[in-house]
Structure formats: C-alpha cells, structure tokens
Design a protein around this motif. Sequence first.
Motif, PDB file in Angstrom:
ATOM      1  N   GLY A 223       0.895  -1.298   0.140  1.00  0.00           N
ATOM      2  CA  GLY A 223       0.040  -0.057  -0.005  1.00  0.00           C
ATOM      3  C   GLY A 223       0.898   1.247   0.033  1.00  0.00           C
ATOM      4  N   TRP A 224       2.281   1.236   0.319  1.00  0.00           N
ATOM      5  CA  TRP A 224       2.896   2.298   0.359  1.00  0.00           C
ATOM      6  C   TRP A 224       3.634   2.405  -1.020  1.00  0.00           C
ATOM      7  CZ3 TRP A 224       5.520   3.417   6.006  1.00  0.00           C
ATOM      8  CH2 TRP A 224       4.341   3.298   6.927  1.00  0.00           C
ATOM      9  N   ASP A 225       3.218   2.750  -1.970  1.00  0.00           N
ATOM     10  CA  ASP A 225       3.808   2.572  -3.267  1.00  0.00           C
ATOM     11  C   ASP A 225       4.720   3.461  -3.402  1.00  0.00           C
ATOM     12  OD1 ASP A 225       1.912   0.645  -3.952  1.00  0.00           O
ATOM     13  OD2 ASP A 225       0.567   2.265  -5.128  1.00  0.00           O
ATOM     14  N   GLY A 226       4.710   4.787  -2.680  1.00  0.00           N
ATOM     15  CA  GLY A 226       5.801   6.046  -2.754  1.00  0.00           C
ATOM     16  C   GLY A 226       7.136   5.412  -2.214  1.00  0.00           C
ATOM     17  N   PHE A 227       6.909   4.922  -0.953  1.00  0.00           N
ATOM     18  CA  PHE A 227       7.939   4.334   0.039  1.00  0.00           C
ATOM     19  C   PHE A 227       8.658   3.193  -0.803  1.00  0.00           C
ATOM     20  CE2 PHE A 227       9.196   1.468   3.184  1.00  0.00           C
ATOM     21  CZ  PHE A 227      10.074   2.087   3.749  1.00  0.00           C
ATOM     22  N   ASN A 228       7.783   2.302  -1.417  1.00  0.00           N
ATOM     23  CA  ASN A 228       8.472   1.194  -1.890  1.00  0.00           C
ATOM     24  C   ASN A 228       9.144   1.590  -2.900  1.00  0.00           C
ATOM     25  OD1 ASN A 228       7.070  -0.474  -0.270  1.00  0.00           O
ATOM     26  ND2 ASN A 228       5.338  -0.956  -1.592  1.00  0.00           N
ATOM     27  N   GLU A 229       8.886   2.614  -4.004  1.00  0.00           N
ATOM     28  CA  GLU A 229       9.523   3.357  -5.000  1.00  0.00           C
ATOM     29  C   GLU A 229      10.800   3.671  -4.694  1.00  0.00           C
ATOM     30  OE1 GLU A 229       9.925   3.059  -9.091  1.00  0.00           O
ATOM     31  OE2 GLU A 229       8.300   2.437  -7.869  1.00  0.00           O
ATOM     32  N   VAL A 230      11.068   4.231  -3.618  1.00  0.00           N
ATOM     33  CA  VAL A 230      12.191   5.019  -2.963  1.00  0.00           C
ATOM     34  C   VAL A 230      13.314   3.782  -2.753  1.00  0.00           C
ATOM     35  CG1 VAL A 230      13.289   6.286  -0.984  1.00  0.00           C
ATOM     36  CG2 VAL A 230      11.049   7.256  -2.183  1.00  0.00           C
ATOM     37  N   MET A 231      12.557   2.726  -1.736  1.00  0.00           N
ATOM     38  CA  MET A 231      13.247   1.642  -1.684  1.00  0.00           C
ATOM     39  C   MET A 231      14.028   1.100  -2.873  1.00  0.00           C
ATOM     40  SD  MET A 231      13.469   1.580   1.779  1.00  0.00           S
ATOM     41  CE  MET A 231      13.487   3.118   1.611  1.00  0.00           C
ATOM     42  N   ASN A 232      13.177   0.841  -3.921  1.00  0.00           N
ATOM     43  CA  ASN A 232      13.835   0.213  -5.024  1.00  0.00           C
ATOM     44  C   ASN A 232      15.255   0.914  -5.667  1.00  0.00           C
ATOM     45  OD1 ASN A 232      11.862  -1.685  -4.908  1.00  0.00           O
ATOM     46  ND2 ASN A 232      10.459  -0.458  -6.192  1.00  0.00           N
ATOM     47  N   TYR A 233      15.304   2.177  -5.135  1.00  0.00           N
ATOM     48  CA  TYR A 233      16.500   2.917  -5.833  1.00  0.00           C
ATOM     49  C   TYR A 233      17.808   2.266  -5.084  1.00  0.00           C
ATOM     50  CZ  TYR A 233      13.768   6.376  -8.262  1.00  0.00           C
ATOM     51  OH  TYR A 233      12.753   7.213  -8.988  1.00  0.00           O
ATOM     52  N   LEU A 234      17.717   1.800  -4.002  1.00  0.00           N
ATOM     53  CA  LEU A 234      18.938   1.231  -3.674  1.00  0.00           C
ATOM     54  C   LEU A 234      19.355   0.034  -4.284  1.00  0.00           C
ATOM     55  CD1 LEU A 234      18.669   1.689   0.318  1.00  0.00           C
ATOM     56  CD2 LEU A 234      20.440   2.739  -1.186  1.00  0.00           C
ATOM     57  N   PRO A 235      20.655  -0.286  -4.820  1.00  0.00           N
ATOM     58  CA  PRO A 235      20.904  -1.532  -5.656  1.00  0.00           C
ATOM     59  C   PRO A 235      20.623  -2.862  -4.572  1.00  0.00           C
ATOM     60  CG  PRO A 235      22.427   0.057  -5.619  1.00  0.00           C
ATOM     61  CD  PRO A 235      21.530   0.548  -4.841  1.00  0.00           C
ATOM     62  N   GLY A 236      20.338  -3.836  -5.258  1.00  0.00           N
ATOM     63  CA  GLY A 236      20.133  -5.029  -4.308  1.00  0.00           C
ATOM     64  C   GLY A 236      21.477  -5.649  -3.782  1.00  0.00           C
ATOM     65  N   ILE A 237      22.453  -5.208  -4.125  1.00  0.00           N
ATOM     66  CA  ILE A 237      23.721  -5.658  -3.345  1.00  0.00           C
ATOM     67  C   ILE A 237      23.868  -4.930  -2.326  1.00  0.00           C
ATOM     68  CG2 ILE A 237      25.353  -4.196  -4.914  1.00  0.00           C
ATOM     69  CD1 ILE A 237      27.341  -6.271  -4.789  1.00  0.00           C
ATOM     70  N   VAL A 238      23.448  -3.797  -2.137  1.00  0.00           N
ATOM     71  CA  VAL A 238      23.475  -2.853  -0.965  1.00  0.00           C
ATOM     72  C   VAL A 238      22.624  -3.596   0.180  1.00  0.00           C
ATOM     73  CG1 VAL A 238      23.117  -0.730   0.147  1.00  0.00           C
ATOM     74  CG2 VAL A 238      24.219  -0.966  -2.283  1.00  0.00           C
ATOM     75  N   TRP A 239      21.529  -4.041  -0.378  1.00  0.00           N
ATOM     76  CA  TRP A 239      20.650  -4.501   0.656  1.00  0.00           C
ATOM     77  C   TRP A 239      21.086  -5.998   1.180  1.00  0.00           C
ATOM     78  CZ3 TRP A 239      16.514  -2.430   2.931  1.00  0.00           C
ATOM     79  CH2 TRP A 239      15.685  -1.319   2.299  1.00  0.00           C
ATOM     80  N   PHE A 240      21.597  -6.705   0.462  1.00  0.00           N
ATOM     81  CA  PHE A 240      21.971  -8.144   0.995  1.00  0.00           C
ATOM     82  C   PHE A 240      23.197  -7.692   1.787  1.00  0.00           C
ATOM     83  CE2 PHE A 240      25.000 -11.521  -0.084  1.00  0.00           C
ATOM     84  CZ  PHE A 240      24.325 -12.499   0.578  1.00  0.00           C
ATOM     85  N   ILE A 241      24.156  -7.072   1.230  1.00  0.00           N
ATOM     86  CA  ILE A 241      25.496  -6.800   2.119  1.00  0.00           C
ATOM     87  C   ILE A 241      24.923  -6.255   3.465  1.00  0.00           C
ATOM     88  CG2 ILE A 241      27.468  -5.780   2.237  1.00  0.00           C
ATOM     89  CD1 ILE A 241      28.131  -6.064  -0.623  1.00  0.00           C
TER      90      ILE A 241
END
Length: 358
Positions: free
Chosen positions: A286-304
């Motif tokens: 339901g938080w589409d704007g928040f989710n879109e911002v989170m998508n800007y961070l690369p996946g490798i940054v999230w994993f590490i």
Amino acid sequence: MFDFSVVTTWINNLLTSCMPGWAAVLIECVIIALCVLGAYTVLALFYILYERKLCAWFQCRLGPMRVGYWGLLQVFADMFKILIKELIPLKGTDKFLFKLAPYIIITASVTMLACLPWGRGMQIINYNIGIFFILAVSSVGILGILLAGWASNNKYTLIGAMRSGAQMVSYELSLGLAIITMVVFAGTMNIEEIVWAQNRGWFIFTGHIPAIIACLIYIIAATAETNRGPFDLPEAEHELTAGYHTEYSGIHFGFFYLAEYLNLFIVSGIASLMFLGGWMPFHVNGWDGFNEVMNYLPGIVWFIGKAFFISFVIIWFKWTFPRVRIDQMLALEWKYLMPLALANLVLMALCTTLGWHF
C-alpha cells in the motif's frame, strides 16, 4: 531494480561473437573465479577489522589505530605479514593430510560463497535444490577440521578437532531444521525463488511466529556452527592453546583464519536470504511511494547490509557471553534447540497448510 543478468548476457554475447564457444566458456569461468576470490579476500579483510573495531567499542577501547587512518590499513599489514611467514615442517605429522586440510576448508567456503545471490541476476550457481546444495557443501568443512586435528599428531589439536566435530555435527541439525522450516513456508528450495517470494514482505514478518522462532534458532545454531563465542570450545585458548590449528603457520594458518570469517559472512548471508529477503528491498503493501524509494537502492547494498547486521549480532554474542562448557553446549542443542526446531517445523507446516500467516 537493476537486473545484473543484462550485463552477464552482454559479456557472453560479446565473447561468443569473436571466439569459439569453448574459449568463451573458459574466459567466463576465469572471470568468475577471479571475482569470487577477490570478493573472498576483501570480505575476509573487512570482517577482521569489523570485529576488532566492534570488540573495542564493546570494551570502551579504540582498537587498531596505528597503521593508516583510524587503523584501516592494519588488516593489510597483517595479511602481508602472514604471507611471508615461514611454513614450519613438523616431525611426526601426516604431511599430505596436514597440508590438505586447510585447502578443504577454504574450498568449502568458496563454493558456498558462490551459491549466494548478491543481487538480481548476481548468482553464480543457481540450482533448483540450492538450499540442499549449500547444506551439503557446508558439511565438507568439518572434514578439513578433523584432518587438521588428526594429521598434526598433537593431543591439543586432536581434542580441538573432536570438539569441533561434535559441535558442528550437533548444531547442523538445528540449523538445517530452521532452514527447512522456511523452505516449507516458501514452497521451494531454489534460492532465487525464495528471494522472489519475499517481494511483498520478508519472511520474518509474513511467516508469523514460526518464522521468528526459526530465525532465533538459526542464529544460535549458526554461531555454534562457525565455532564462535560463546561456543568457541574447539579453540579454547586456556585449554587447547589454539585448538585444531595449533601446529599451523604461515599461509596455512591464514586459510583457517580467512575461512572462519568468511563462514561468518556466509551464515549471515543465508540468514538474510531466508528471513530478511536477501537482496529484496523493504516493501510495505500500500505504500507505493515508499516502496519506489526503496527500489532505488541496489540489491547488492540490501544483501550486504543485511548480512553485516546479522554478523553484528553474532559478534555481539561473542563479546557478551562467557564461554560455555562442553556439556552445556551439547545439552543446549539436544535437549532444547532440536526439539524446539522440530516442533516449530510442524507448526510452520500447519500454518502454511491452513493459511495462518500474513
């Protein structure tokens, strides 16, 4: 999110367009091997400094500060020092097994590292039974420890290896049951599909109470599996000097040292994949704007970042709790963790079958 498979496909097409297929595959294998070994070395050096600084922080100290700014070059100085150390030949040892043991341990660590997806499309080995493959490879490392203790022809190393064997074999059960619990919830053993299943919510949140219990069991079992405090009995300094690697020197000792820290990252990475979404960003329905911002961070940054967080918790254990006795360690596994993990597996199966989850 950026799909790294676009880059790998472009490289493959470029190589196959200008050379035979077998040569392209050979070059790709060499590039992958160099990337894995480079990541292995960088992560090991980072983790050494990471634990030293965290340990100093817990004890109100500064840690290494002399070599480089804020002591950042200390690990490089230690690495060069250990590389030029003499390999001391010992009398009475089984020379072949003595030299083989550290390579078995380092090979198991590198193979497990290659199975982890660092981002979307950033996975070297992608099997449909990836979780089973990781559990199988993780069992190979204990062979190197047992060989090191036996081949050294030293009572301290042998006791350390026997302790490590009993500890790792015991806690592998709880660790495997915690992972199987999440496999039941995900409905697949493919690591990439497990990560994709957490697109709308990480399993630690959507899996309800069984996922939280499985996560706690996994972290405790992973701490023991990597021979880290308070479960560092195989290397108890006041009893066994250095445990199963007492007689090793130079680069051979360095292999044990590197494998210990890389195993810490590997178990942390598996925890992030199974419970915290791996390279998947944090999304809220339901938080589409928040989710879109989170998508800007690369996946490798999230994993590490998630792996470093789990590693922080495991390091926190080591510098907080005193070392347990061997009977306490085994009683914790066989009397408490394993029965709890079995009951939690049944609970997760019921929750998944009846839909009692988010």
